[in-house]
Write an enzyme that holds these catalytic residues in place. Structure first.
Site, mmCIF file in Angstrom:
data_model
loop_
_atom_site.group_PDB
_atom_site.id
_atom_site.type_symbol
_atom_site.label_atom_id
_atom_site.label_comp_id
_atom_site.label_asym_id
_atom_site.label_seq_id
_atom_site.Cartn_x
_atom_site.Cartn_y
_atom_site.Cartn_z
ATOM 1 N N LEU A 9 -0.730 6.562 14.599
ATOM 2 C CA LEU A 9 0.345 5.818 14.986
ATOM 3 C C LEU A 9 1.706 6.483 14.511
ATOM 4 O O LEU A 9 1.791 6.590 13.413
ATOM 5 C CB LEU A 9 0.306 4.469 14.566
ATOM 6 C CG LEU A 9 -0.884 3.546 14.729
ATOM 7 C CD1 LEU A 9 -0.661 2.342 14.423
ATOM 8 C CD2 LEU A 9 -1.325 3.758 16.385
ATOM 9 N N ASN A 13 6.763 13.968 10.626
ATOM 10 C CA ASN A 13 6.316 15.093 9.888
ATOM 11 C C ASN A 13 4.921 15.061 9.265
ATOM 12 O O ASN A 13 4.330 15.751 9.457
ATOM 13 C CB ASN A 13 7.443 14.764 8.831
ATOM 14 C CG ASN A 13 7.925 15.906 7.978
ATOM 15 O OD1 ASN A 13 7.673 17.149 8.726
ATOM 16 N ND2 ASN A 13 8.438 15.981 6.972
ATOM 17 N N LYS A 105 3.931 3.596 1.812
ATOM 18 C CA LYS A 105 4.038 3.110 0.515
ATOM 19 C C LYS A 105 4.720 1.630 0.453
ATOM 20 O O LYS A 105 4.428 0.831 -0.070
ATOM 21 C CB LYS A 105 4.644 3.935 -0.604
ATOM 22 C CG LYS A 105 6.215 4.303 0.089
ATOM 23 C CD LYS A 105 6.191 6.100 0.044
ATOM 24 C CE LYS A 105 7.051 6.329 1.191
ATOM 25 N NZ LYS A 105 7.049 7.822 1.518
ATOM 26 N N GLU A 129 -4.251 6.980 0.221
ATOM 27 C CA GLU A 129 -4.021 8.062 -0.789
ATOM 28 C C GLU A 129 -2.549 8.701 -0.498
ATOM 29 O O GLU A 129 -1.793 8.866 -1.540
ATOM 30 C CB GLU A 129 -4.938 9.039 -0.671
ATOM 31 C CG GLU A 129 -4.760 10.173 -1.619
ATOM 32 C CD GLU A 129 -5.012 9.693 -3.250
ATOM 33 O OE1 GLU A 129 -5.932 9.178 -3.556
ATOM 34 O OE2 GLU A 129 -3.853 9.748 -4.061
ATOM 35 N N GLU A 190 13.129 10.373 3.443
ATOM 36 C CA GLU A 190 12.660 9.578 4.279
ATOM 37 C C GLU A 190 13.719 9.597 5.397
ATOM 38 O O GLU A 190 14.781 10.265 5.245
ATOM 39 C CB GLU A 190 12.885 7.893 3.334
ATOM 40 C CG GLU A 190 11.967 7.917 2.535
ATOM 41 C CD GLU A 190 10.483 7.925 2.882
ATOM 42 O OE1 GLU A 190 9.970 7.162 3.819
ATOM 43 O OE2 GLU A 190 9.543 8.884 2.524
ATOM 44 N N LYS A 205 6.307 3.241 -4.967
ATOM 45 C CA LYS A 205 5.081 3.904 -5.448
ATOM 46 C C LYS A 205 4.592 3.478 -6.936
ATOM 47 O O LYS A 205 3.529 3.565 -7.068
ATOM 48 C CB LYS A 205 5.438 5.445 -5.658
ATOM 49 C CG LYS A 205 5.586 6.094 -3.729
ATOM 50 C CD LYS A 205 6.109 7.213 -4.018
ATOM 51 C CE LYS A 205 6.484 8.098 -2.790
ATOM 52 N NZ LYS A 205 7.298 9.336 -2.764
HETATM 53 N N1 HSE Z 1 10.692 10.689 0.831
HETATM 54 C C1 HSE Z 1 9.551 10.801 -0.049
HETATM 55 C C2 HSE Z 1 9.852 11.627 -1.260
HETATM 56 C C3 HSE Z 1 8.302 11.328 0.830
HETATM 57 O O1 HSE Z 1 10.908 12.485 -1.329
HETATM 58 O O2 HSE Z 1 9.120 11.897 -2.181
HETATM 59 C C4 HSE Z 1 7.090 11.240 0.002
HETATM 60 O O3 HSE Z 1 6.591 9.902 -0.193
#
Ligand code: HSE
Length: 431
Positions: A9, A13, A105, A129, A190, A205
Protein backbone atom coordinates in the site's frame (compact mmCIF):
# COMPACT_ATOMS: atom_id res chain seq x y z
CA UNK A 1 8.42 -24.05 -3.35
CA UNK A 2 5.76 -22.18 -1.40
CA UNK A 3 4.59 -19.13 -3.38
CA UNK A 4 3.39 -16.14 -1.40
CA UNK A 5 1.57 -13.16 -2.78
CA UNK A 6 1.87 -9.80 -1.10
CA UNK A 7 0.57 -6.29 -1.74
CA UNK A 8 2.16 -2.92 -1.05
CA UNK A 9 0.00 0.00 0.00
CA UNK A 10 2.02 2.96 -1.28
CA UNK A 11 4.92 3.27 -3.71
CA UNK A 12 6.80 6.26 -2.33
CA UNK A 13 10.36 6.28 -1.15
CA UNK A 14 10.15 3.22 1.11
CA UNK A 15 7.85 1.31 -1.26
CA UNK A 16 10.38 1.75 -4.05
CA UNK A 17 13.13 0.52 -1.70
CA UNK A 18 11.15 -2.64 -0.91
CA UNK A 19 10.52 -3.23 -4.63
CA UNK A 20 14.26 -2.86 -5.40
CA UNK A 21 15.27 -5.18 -2.56
CA UNK A 22 12.92 -7.94 -3.75
CA UNK A 23 14.24 -7.50 -7.30
CA UNK A 24 17.94 -7.40 -6.41
CA UNK A 25 18.14 -9.84 -3.49
CA UNK A 26 15.81 -12.54 -4.83
CA UNK A 27 18.13 -15.45 -4.11
CA UNK A 28 18.86 -14.42 -0.51
CA UNK A 29 15.19 -13.85 0.13
CA UNK A 30 14.19 -17.25 -1.27
CA UNK A 31 16.95 -18.95 0.71
CA UNK A 32 16.07 -17.22 3.97
CA UNK A 33 12.29 -17.33 3.72
CA UNK A 34 11.90 -20.64 1.93
CA UNK A 35 9.30 -18.94 -0.27
CA UNK A 36 8.99 -17.28 -3.61
CA UNK A 37 7.51 -13.89 -2.83
CA UNK A 38 5.56 -12.07 -5.47
CA UNK A 39 4.36 -8.48 -5.14
CA UNK A 40 1.10 -8.87 -7.03
CA UNK A 41 -0.57 -5.54 -6.31
CA UNK A 42 0.51 -2.04 -5.33
CA UNK A 43 -1.94 0.62 -4.18
CA UNK A 44 -1.09 4.07 -5.55
CA UNK A 45 -2.92 7.38 -5.90
CA UNK A 46 -2.05 7.91 -9.54
CA UNK A 47 -1.49 4.89 -11.77
CA UNK A 48 0.05 6.97 -14.57
CA UNK A 49 2.64 8.85 -12.51
CA UNK A 50 6.26 8.35 -13.58
CA UNK A 51 8.06 6.94 -10.53
CA UNK A 52 11.47 6.42 -12.07
CA UNK A 53 11.42 2.64 -11.49
CA UNK A 54 10.30 -0.27 -13.62
CA UNK A 55 7.10 -1.64 -12.14
CA UNK A 56 4.60 -3.42 -14.43
CA UNK A 57 1.63 -1.15 -14.89
CA UNK A 58 -0.88 -3.98 -14.49
CA UNK A 59 -0.01 -4.52 -10.81
CA UNK A 60 -0.75 -0.89 -9.91
CA UNK A 61 -4.23 -0.12 -8.64
CA UNK A 62 -5.93 2.86 -7.08
CA UNK A 63 -8.68 0.68 -5.61
CA UNK A 64 -8.00 -0.74 -2.12
CA UNK A 65 -10.94 -3.17 -2.50
CA UNK A 66 -9.01 -5.04 -5.22
CA UNK A 67 -6.37 -5.81 -2.60
CA UNK A 68 -8.50 -6.39 0.48
CA UNK A 69 -10.92 -8.66 -1.41
CA UNK A 70 -8.17 -10.71 -3.04
CA UNK A 71 -7.93 -13.90 -0.99
CA UNK A 72 -4.68 -14.93 -2.65
CA UNK A 73 -2.85 -11.99 -1.02
CA UNK A 74 -1.50 -13.13 2.34
CA UNK A 75 0.53 -10.12 3.50
CA UNK A 76 -0.28 -6.43 3.34
CA UNK A 77 2.65 -4.01 3.52
CA UNK A 78 1.43 -0.55 4.50
CA UNK A 79 3.81 2.23 3.41
CA UNK A 80 1.44 5.14 2.99
CA UNK A 81 2.12 6.86 6.30
CA UNK A 82 -0.35 8.83 8.41
CA UNK A 83 -3.27 7.46 10.40
CA UNK A 84 -6.07 7.97 7.92
CA UNK A 85 -6.81 5.86 5.85
CA UNK A 86 -3.90 3.54 6.79
CA UNK A 87 -5.55 2.49 10.08
CA UNK A 88 -8.79 1.52 8.36
CA UNK A 89 -7.00 -0.46 5.63
CA UNK A 90 -4.91 -2.33 8.20
CA UNK A 91 -7.93 -3.09 10.39
CA UNK A 92 -9.76 -4.51 7.40
CA UNK A 93 -6.70 -6.48 6.29
CA UNK A 94 -6.38 -8.05 9.74
CA UNK A 95 -10.06 -8.96 9.77
CA UNK A 96 -9.51 -10.60 6.37
CA UNK A 97 -6.79 -12.70 8.07
CA UNK A 98 -3.94 -11.03 6.19
CA UNK A 99 -0.63 -10.56 7.98
CA UNK A 100 0.56 -6.97 8.21
CA UNK A 101 3.89 -5.17 7.93
CA UNK A 102 4.12 -1.41 8.30
CA UNK A 103 6.74 1.30 8.70
CA UNK A 104 4.14 3.76 9.97
CA UNK A 105 5.44 5.15 13.30
CA UNK A 106 2.57 7.60 13.74
CA UNK A 107 0.00 4.84 13.42
CA UNK A 108 1.87 2.44 15.72
CA UNK A 109 2.53 5.15 18.32
CA UNK A 110 -1.12 6.20 18.37
CA UNK A 111 -3.07 3.00 17.63
CA UNK A 112 -0.46 0.26 17.90
CA UNK A 113 -1.95 -1.43 20.93
CA UNK A 114 -5.42 -1.64 19.45
CA UNK A 115 -4.12 -3.01 16.12
CA UNK A 116 -1.80 -5.53 17.78
CA UNK A 117 -4.58 -6.74 20.07
CA UNK A 118 -6.81 -7.26 17.05
CA UNK A 119 -4.03 -9.04 15.13
CA UNK A 120 -3.52 -11.40 18.04
CA UNK A 121 -7.24 -12.06 18.30
CA UNK A 122 -7.50 -12.78 14.58
CA UNK A 123 -4.37 -14.96 14.61
CA UNK A 124 -2.32 -12.89 12.19
CA UNK A 125 1.20 -11.51 12.50
CA UNK A 126 1.97 -7.81 12.63
CA UNK A 127 5.50 -6.39 12.40
CA UNK A 128 6.74 -2.81 12.27
CA UNK A 129 10.53 -2.77 12.49
CA UNK A 130 10.79 -0.02 9.84
CA UNK A 131 8.80 2.38 12.00
CA UNK A 132 11.76 3.24 14.25
CA UNK A 133 15.28 4.17 13.12
CA UNK A 134 14.99 2.99 9.51
CA UNK A 135 17.37 0.12 8.85
CA UNK A 136 18.56 -0.39 12.45
CA UNK A 137 17.06 -3.60 13.89
CA UNK A 138 16.24 -1.89 17.17
CA UNK A 139 12.76 -3.28 17.82
CA UNK A 140 13.85 -6.86 17.24
CA UNK A 141 16.95 -6.08 19.31
CA UNK A 142 14.77 -5.08 22.26
CA UNK A 143 12.14 -7.75 21.66
CA UNK A 144 14.39 -10.70 20.99
CA UNK A 145 17.85 -10.05 22.37
CA UNK A 146 17.28 -7.92 25.46
CA UNK A 147 14.30 -9.69 26.97
CA UNK A 148 16.28 -10.76 30.04
CA UNK A 149 17.05 -7.15 30.97
CA UNK A 150 15.30 -4.47 32.90
CA UNK A 151 15.85 -1.49 30.63
CA UNK A 152 16.79 1.63 32.55
CA UNK A 153 17.50 4.24 29.93
CA UNK A 154 17.22 4.96 26.21
CA UNK A 155 18.95 7.93 24.60
CA UNK A 156 18.78 8.18 20.83
CA UNK A 157 19.23 10.20 17.71
CA UNK A 158 16.17 8.86 15.91
CA UNK A 159 15.35 11.42 13.25
CA UNK A 160 17.54 11.41 10.15
CA UNK A 161 16.29 14.71 8.72
CA UNK A 162 17.10 16.80 11.78
CA UNK A 163 20.40 15.02 12.28
CA UNK A 164 21.28 15.82 8.67
CA UNK A 165 20.36 19.49 9.17
CA UNK A 166 22.23 19.87 12.47
CA UNK A 167 25.29 18.11 11.02
CA UNK A 168 25.38 20.42 7.99
CA UNK A 169 24.90 23.50 10.19
CA UNK A 170 27.65 22.38 12.60
CA UNK A 171 30.29 20.98 10.28
CA UNK A 172 29.75 23.02 7.11
CA UNK A 173 28.15 26.22 8.39
CA UNK A 174 25.18 25.57 6.08
CA UNK A 175 21.96 27.46 6.76
CA UNK A 176 18.85 25.65 7.98
CA UNK A 177 16.77 26.00 4.78
CA UNK A 178 19.51 24.68 2.44
CA UNK A 179 20.18 21.72 4.72
CA UNK A 180 16.45 20.90 4.91
CA UNK A 181 16.14 21.06 1.12
CA UNK A 182 19.05 18.63 0.75
CA UNK A 183 17.51 16.23 3.28
CA UNK A 184 14.25 16.31 1.31
CA UNK A 185 16.06 15.67 -1.98
CA UNK A 186 17.78 12.67 -0.42
CA UNK A 187 14.41 11.23 0.59
CA UNK A 188 14.90 11.42 4.36
CA UNK A 189 12.18 13.91 5.23
CA UNK A 190 8.50 13.19 5.79
CA UNK A 191 6.00 14.47 3.21
CA UNK A 192 5.44 17.44 5.53
CA UNK A 193 8.84 18.19 7.11
CA UNK A 194 7.14 19.87 10.10
CA UNK A 195 6.87 16.39 11.57
CA UNK A 196 10.66 16.07 11.44
CA UNK A 197 11.62 19.66 12.31
CA UNK A 198 9.22 20.01 15.23
CA UNK A 199 10.09 16.50 16.51
CA UNK A 200 6.68 14.82 16.16
CA UNK A 201 8.39 12.05 14.17
CA UNK A 202 10.91 11.45 16.97
CA UNK A 203 8.14 11.54 19.58
CA UNK A 204 6.25 8.74 17.77
CA UNK A 205 9.43 6.68 17.64
CA UNK A 206 10.23 7.32 21.31
CA UNK A 207 6.67 6.29 22.25
CA UNK A 208 7.19 2.96 20.47
CA UNK A 209 10.63 2.41 22.03
CA UNK A 210 9.26 3.27 25.47
CA UNK A 211 6.27 0.98 25.15
CA UNK A 212 8.53 -1.90 24.16
CA UNK A 213 11.27 -1.23 26.67
CA UNK A 214 9.29 -0.26 29.75
CA UNK A 215 6.12 -2.25 29.13
CA UNK A 216 3.71 0.66 29.25
CA UNK A 217 1.41 2.06 26.62
CA UNK A 218 2.58 5.66 26.22
CA UNK A 219 0.30 8.46 25.12
CA UNK A 220 2.33 10.56 22.66
CA UNK A 221 0.94 13.72 24.26
CA UNK A 222 2.73 12.80 27.50
CA UNK A 223 6.15 13.10 25.83
CA UNK A 224 7.76 16.53 26.18
CA UNK A 225 8.64 17.82 22.69
CA UNK A 226 10.77 20.62 21.26
CA UNK A 227 11.89 21.01 17.63
CA UNK A 228 15.13 22.31 16.15
CA UNK A 229 13.82 25.46 14.46
CA UNK A 230 15.06 27.76 17.26
CA UNK A 231 18.67 26.57 16.99
CA UNK A 232 20.79 29.36 15.51
CA UNK A 233 24.37 29.56 14.30
CA UNK A 234 25.14 31.39 17.59
CA UNK A 235 24.08 28.31 19.58
CA UNK A 236 26.07 25.98 17.33
CA UNK A 237 29.18 28.15 17.70
CA UNK A 238 28.76 28.60 21.46
CA UNK A 239 28.29 24.85 21.89
CA UNK A 240 31.63 24.23 20.16
CA UNK A 241 33.36 26.75 22.43
CA UNK A 242 32.03 24.95 25.50
CA UNK A 243 33.13 21.56 24.06
CA UNK A 244 29.70 20.35 22.91
CA UNK A 245 27.73 19.62 19.77
CA UNK A 246 23.95 19.97 19.39
CA UNK A 247 21.87 16.88 18.57
CA UNK A 248 18.13 16.22 18.66
CA UNK A 249 17.90 13.57 21.38
CA UNK A 250 14.98 11.34 22.33
CA UNK A 251 15.32 10.37 25.98
CA UNK A 252 13.50 7.86 28.16
CA UNK A 253 14.85 7.42 31.69
CA UNK A 254 13.46 5.42 34.54
CA UNK A 255 13.27 7.45 37.75
CA UNK A 256 11.96 5.17 40.49
CA UNK A 257 8.41 4.34 39.57
CA UNK A 258 8.26 7.17 37.04
CA UNK A 259 9.57 7.82 33.56
CA UNK A 260 11.20 10.96 32.20
CA UNK A 261 10.25 11.17 28.51
CA UNK A 262 11.51 14.03 26.34
CA UNK A 263 12.61 14.94 22.82
CA UNK A 264 14.56 18.17 22.33
CA UNK A 265 17.81 19.62 20.98
CA UNK A 266 20.57 18.76 23.41
CA UNK A 267 24.20 19.74 23.87
CA UNK A 268 26.37 16.66 24.24
CA UNK A 269 30.12 16.47 24.88
CA UNK A 270 32.23 16.35 21.71
CA UNK A 271 33.96 13.21 22.98
CA UNK A 272 30.70 11.27 23.43
CA UNK A 273 30.02 8.61 20.72
CA UNK A 274 26.63 10.19 19.90
CA UNK A 275 28.35 13.43 18.89
CA UNK A 276 29.95 11.60 15.94
CA UNK A 277 26.63 10.29 14.63
CA UNK A 278 26.27 12.50 11.60
CA UNK A 279 24.16 13.09 8.47
CA UNK A 280 21.06 10.89 8.28
CA UNK A 281 22.58 8.28 10.58
CA UNK A 282 20.69 7.32 13.72
CA UNK A 283 22.05 5.84 16.94
CA UNK A 284 20.33 4.52 20.01
CA UNK A 285 21.99 3.95 23.37
CA UNK A 286 20.22 1.48 25.61
CA UNK A 287 21.17 0.76 29.18
CA UNK A 288 20.03 -2.65 30.45
CA UNK A 289 20.61 -3.76 34.03
CA UNK A 290 22.38 -6.93 32.89
CA UNK A 291 23.91 -6.06 29.52
CA UNK A 292 25.06 -2.54 30.47
CA UNK A 293 25.40 0.07 27.72
CA UNK A 294 24.62 -0.87 24.12
CA UNK A 295 24.75 1.37 21.08
CA UNK A 296 22.87 0.64 17.84
CA UNK A 297 24.06 2.67 14.86
CA UNK A 298 23.01 2.85 11.23
CA UNK A 299 20.96 4.59 8.59
CA UNK A 300 17.75 5.82 10.15
CA UNK A 301 15.98 6.98 7.02
CA UNK A 302 15.95 6.52 3.27
CA UNK A 303 14.55 4.17 0.69
CA UNK A 304 16.78 1.09 0.95
CA UNK A 305 17.58 1.21 4.71
CA UNK A 306 13.91 1.44 5.69
CA UNK A 307 13.07 -0.96 2.85
CA UNK A 308 15.56 -3.40 4.42
CA UNK A 309 13.63 -3.38 7.71
CA UNK A 310 10.30 -3.79 5.93
CA UNK A 311 11.47 -6.62 3.65
CA UNK A 312 12.99 -8.40 6.67
CA UNK A 313 9.67 -8.18 8.50
CA UNK A 314 8.02 -9.89 5.53
CA UNK A 315 10.61 -12.66 5.73
CA UNK A 316 10.07 -12.91 9.52
CA UNK A 317 6.39 -13.58 8.89
CA UNK A 318 7.20 -16.29 6.37
CA UNK A 319 9.83 -17.85 8.62
CA UNK A 320 7.24 -18.21 11.31
CA UNK A 321 5.57 -20.43 8.78
CA UNK A 322 2.45 -18.34 9.11
CA UNK A 323 1.84 -19.74 12.60
CA UNK A 324 1.12 -17.26 15.35
CA UNK A 325 4.03 -16.17 17.48
CA UNK A 326 3.29 -14.15 20.56
CA UNK A 327 3.66 -10.48 19.75
CA UNK A 328 4.52 -8.82 23.00
CA UNK A 329 4.96 -5.27 21.73
CA UNK A 330 3.01 -2.77 23.79
CA UNK A 331 1.51 -5.74 25.55
CA UNK A 332 2.07 -5.02 29.22
CA UNK A 333 0.01 -1.87 29.23
CA UNK A 334 -1.25 -2.64 32.69
CA UNK A 335 2.15 -1.93 34.25
CA UNK A 336 1.78 1.34 36.07
CA UNK A 337 4.36 4.08 35.71
CA UNK A 338 3.75 7.78 35.93
CA UNK A 339 5.26 10.15 33.39
CA UNK A 340 7.20 12.92 35.12
CA UNK A 341 5.94 16.45 34.43
CA UNK A 342 8.42 18.81 32.75
CA UNK A 343 9.04 20.73 36.00
CA UNK A 344 10.59 17.60 37.52
CA UNK A 345 13.13 16.89 34.76
CA UNK A 346 16.73 17.22 35.89
CA UNK A 347 19.42 18.52 33.54
CA UNK A 348 22.07 21.13 33.02
CA UNK A 349 20.98 24.11 30.96
CA UNK A 350 22.53 26.46 28.43
CA UNK A 351 20.86 29.86 28.59
CA UNK A 352 21.57 32.49 25.91
CA UNK A 353 20.29 36.01 26.39
CA UNK A 354 20.88 39.58 25.32
CA UNK A 355 21.19 42.25 28.03
CA UNK A 356 21.91 45.95 28.38
CA UNK A 357 25.60 46.65 28.88
CA UNK A 358 25.23 48.46 32.22
CA UNK A 359 26.93 47.95 35.53
CA UNK A 360 25.32 45.45 37.89
CA UNK A 361 23.55 43.45 35.18
CA UNK A 362 25.36 40.21 35.99
CA UNK A 363 24.68 40.71 39.69
CA UNK A 364 20.94 41.05 39.03
CA UNK A 365 20.90 37.92 36.86
CA UNK A 366 22.89 35.78 39.28
CA UNK A 367 20.70 36.94 42.17
CA UNK A 368 17.63 35.63 40.32
CA UNK A 369 19.30 32.34 39.42
CA UNK A 370 20.51 31.91 43.02
CA UNK A 371 17.06 32.68 44.43
CA UNK A 372 15.63 29.88 42.27
CA UNK A 373 18.31 27.39 43.32
CA UNK A 374 20.07 27.45 39.96
CA UNK A 375 23.84 27.26 40.22
CA UNK A 376 26.06 28.58 37.39
CA UNK A 377 28.81 26.36 36.02
CA UNK A 378 30.15 28.55 33.16
CA UNK A 379 29.56 32.01 31.79
CA UNK A 380 30.77 33.85 28.67
CA UNK A 381 30.10 37.25 27.20
CA UNK A 382 30.01 37.13 23.40
CA UNK A 383 31.51 39.91 21.28
CA UNK A 384 31.13 43.66 21.75
CA UNK A 385 28.00 45.63 22.55
CA UNK A 386 25.95 46.68 19.51
CA UNK A 387 24.75 50.19 18.60
CA UNK A 388 21.87 49.86 21.08
CA UNK A 389 24.25 49.02 23.96
CA UNK A 390 23.13 45.37 23.94
CA UNK A 391 25.54 42.49 24.61
CA UNK A 392 25.15 38.73 24.19
CA UNK A 393 25.80 36.51 27.19
CA UNK A 394 25.64 32.76 27.78
CA UNK A 395 25.37 30.69 30.97
CA UNK A 396 25.65 26.98 31.56
CA UNK A 397 24.18 25.75 34.83
CA UNK A 398 24.91 22.79 37.06
CA UNK A 399 22.25 20.08 37.39
CA UNK A 400 18.96 21.68 38.25
CA UNK A 401 15.25 21.00 38.23
CA UNK A 402 13.58 22.25 35.06
CA UNK A 403 10.91 23.92 37.18
CA UNK A 404 13.62 26.13 38.73
CA UNK A 405 14.92 27.14 35.31
CA UNK A 406 11.39 27.92 34.10
CA UNK A 407 10.80 30.11 37.14
CA UNK A 408 14.18 31.84 36.62
CA UNK A 409 13.32 32.67 33.02
CA UNK A 410 10.00 34.17 34.06
CA UNK A 411 11.83 36.33 36.63
CA UNK A 412 14.61 37.30 34.18
CA UNK A 413 12.06 38.47 31.60
CA UNK A 414 10.82 41.00 34.16
CA UNK A 415 14.26 42.58 34.62
CA UNK A 416 14.64 45.94 32.93
CA UNK A 417 18.27 45.14 32.00
CA UNK A 418 17.30 41.93 30.15
CA UNK A 419 16.66 42.58 26.45
CA UNK A 420 15.63 39.07 25.32
CA UNK A 421 15.88 35.40 26.35
CA UNK A 422 17.23 33.95 23.11
CA UNK A 423 17.39 30.23 23.77
CA UNK A 424 17.40 27.53 26.42
CA UNK A 425 19.07 24.22 25.54
CA UNK A 426 19.51 21.20 27.79
CA UNK A 427 23.03 19.89 28.29
CA UNK A 428 23.38 16.13 28.77
CA UNK A 429 26.51 15.09 30.56
CA UNK A 430 26.09 11.27 30.48
CA UNK A 431 27.28 9.62 33.66
N1 HSE B 1 11.59 11.46 8.28
C1 HSE B 1 12.17 10.39 9.02
C2 HSE B 1 13.57 10.79 9.44
C3 HSE B 1 12.20 9.16 8.17
O1 HSE B 1 14.05 11.82 8.96
O2 HSE B 1 14.15 10.12 10.26
C4 HSE B 1 12.43 7.92 8.93
O3 HSE B 1 11.44 7.70 9.88
Amino acid sequence: MNKVKIALLGLGNVGKGVWEIFKNNTEEIIRRSGCEIEITKILVNDINKDRGIEVPNEILTDNIEEILNDNSIQIIVELMGGVDPAADYILRAIKSKKHVVTANKQLIAIQGKELLDLARKEGVLFYYEGSVAGGIPILKGIEESLTANKIEEIVGIINGTTNYILTKMSLEGMDFETALKEAQEKGYAEADPTSDIESYDAVYKLAILTSLSFGINVNVNDIYREGISKISSHDIQNAKEFGYTIKLLAIAKERGNSLELRVHPTMIPLNHPLSNVNDSFNAILIKGNAVGDLMFYGRGAGSLPTGSAVASDIISILRNDMTLRSISLVENADLQKTILPREEFTSRYYLRLTVKDVSGVLGQISTILGKNDVSISSFIQKGEKDANNIVRIVFITHDTLEGNIMKSIEDLKKLEVVDEIKNLIRVEKFI
